[in-house]
Design an enzyme around this catalytic site. Structure first.
Site: not given
Ligand code: NAP
Length: 349
Positions: A147, A240
């Protein structure tokens, strides 16, 4: 087209759901998450953090395991999966012939996988046929950058094209939504700045260099400028910001020359009329107090890149700040724009 969302319950997954409401081309037909959520209705599985109501039909959908056999019938999937599991799960979908448009970091540096920002390197989608997940080429992966690499790459693109980058120094001020949910503990971030974000600084050099690289004969040749990066977490909600200092290969006569390069940036996808594309990709602010995350992160649907404080420096040739909405432009919105480009270019059909 029928789309599935992997990681649908997370912060990025929820943003996908919100942004895809009323999308002219894409309809959500499957939601996947971990075994903690699978089998539950979405309204029970997700801790909804968007500031609009959860769409009713989504609330009633049953969450599946992130398994291609449980999410069949989709034309492609968006992935907002946690990076600890994204590698294997995304590979399983691509190997089952289901294209994956991912936010996770796992395949960003794979030499056959495009790391894509449509306004920066749309031609990199030509890497897709070099992927070998399936024999017939039906399954593949496209990623979007970290991001912070998103606003950096868009802001640096016109400068790099006109002058070349010799060295880069970046200090970021990253919003708390970038840490997902529950993210940073409130006692750590309220009224405070945390001067370290695990794993963030090492991504800036390889991601911006891949994005600004040129593709020829199936290989990306990257600029190899050194990068000093300091990534900090600040108590803003979305957007950001980065303070950027650049040494240039070709020295500009004046800062006006840099300003002209930014203002005359030719958006390579301007003619494609993609539904999520901002009309004005780079908004260069003249007022010294701008851009600001709270005032500007949501403009043009959160898809615009804001630049300001453009000036020449003493140590570096040019300095500026840039800012974009991290969960829209830097995550779900960027991935949706990638998918739209891939539809227009015939890769998704
Ligand atoms: P998050 O809120 O922690 O969400 C993680 C997701 O992954 C949830 O739906 C979770 O499901 C799922 N998950 C976790 N363990 C799993 C498993 N064993 N099998 C299947 N699904 C699983 O994280 P986020 O902030 O949305 O980020 C998600 C991704 O996008 C990451 O790789 C992050 O680095 C990337 N990203 C984030 C941003 C940002 O600004 N937040 C920006 C760019 C990229 P449950 O609810 O069932 O646990």
């Amino acid at each position: 087209m029928k789309v599935g969302i992997l990681g649908a319950t997370g912060a990025v997954g929820q943003k996908f759901i919100r942004l895809l409401q009323g999308h002219p081309w894409f309809e959500i037909t499957a939601l996947g998450a971990s075994e903690r959520s699978a089998g539950k209705k979405y309204k029970q599985a997700a801790n909804w953090i968007e500031d609009v109501a959860q769409p009713e039909y989504i609330a009633e959908m049953t969450v599946a395991n992130c398994d291609p056999s449980e999410m069949s019938g989709v034309d492609f999937v968006f992935s907002g999966l946690d990076a600890t599991v994204a590698g294997d799960i995304e590979k399983a979908f691509a190997s089952a012939g289901i294209p994956v448009i991912s936010n996770a970091k796992n395949y960003r540096q794979d030499p056959t996988v495009p790391l894509l920002v449509p306004e920066v390197n749309p031609d990199h989608i030509e890497l897709i046929p070099t992927q070998t997940f399936t024999e017939d080429g039906s399954g593949w992966i496209v990623t979007n950058p970290n991001c912070v690499a998103v606003p950096l790459s868009i802001a640096l693109k016109p400068i790099h094209d006109a002058f070349g980058i010799e060295a880069l120094q970046v200090t970021t001020m990253q919003a708390i939504s970038g840490a997902g949910y529950p993210g940073v503990a409130s006692l750590d971030i309220l009224g405070n700045v945390v001067p370290f974000i695990g794993g963030e600084e090492p991504k800036i050099a390889p991601e911006t260099q891949k994005l600004l690289g040129s593709l020829s004969n199936g290989t990306i040749t990257r600029p190899d400028y050194p990068v000093d990066a300091t990534c900090t977490r600040v108590p803003t909600l979305n957007g950001h910001m980065a303070a950027v200092n650049v040494k240039l290969v070709k020295k500009p006569q004046s800062i006006d020359e840099v300003r002209s390069a930014v203002l005359s940036f030719k958006n390579p996808i301007a003619e494609l009329d993609l539904p999520s594309a901002p009309k004005e990709v780079i908004k260069l602010h003249d007022e010294e107090k701008y851009p600001q995350p709270r005032l500007h992160a949501d403009q043009e649907g959160g898809m615009q890149l804001h630049m300001g404080r453009l000036r020449s420096g003493v140590i570096f040739d040019v300095s500026f700040v840039c800012m974009a909405h991290n969960t829209i432009r830097g995550a779900a919105g960027g991935a949706i724009l990638n998918a739209e480009l891939l539809v227009k270019k015939g890769y998704l059909q």
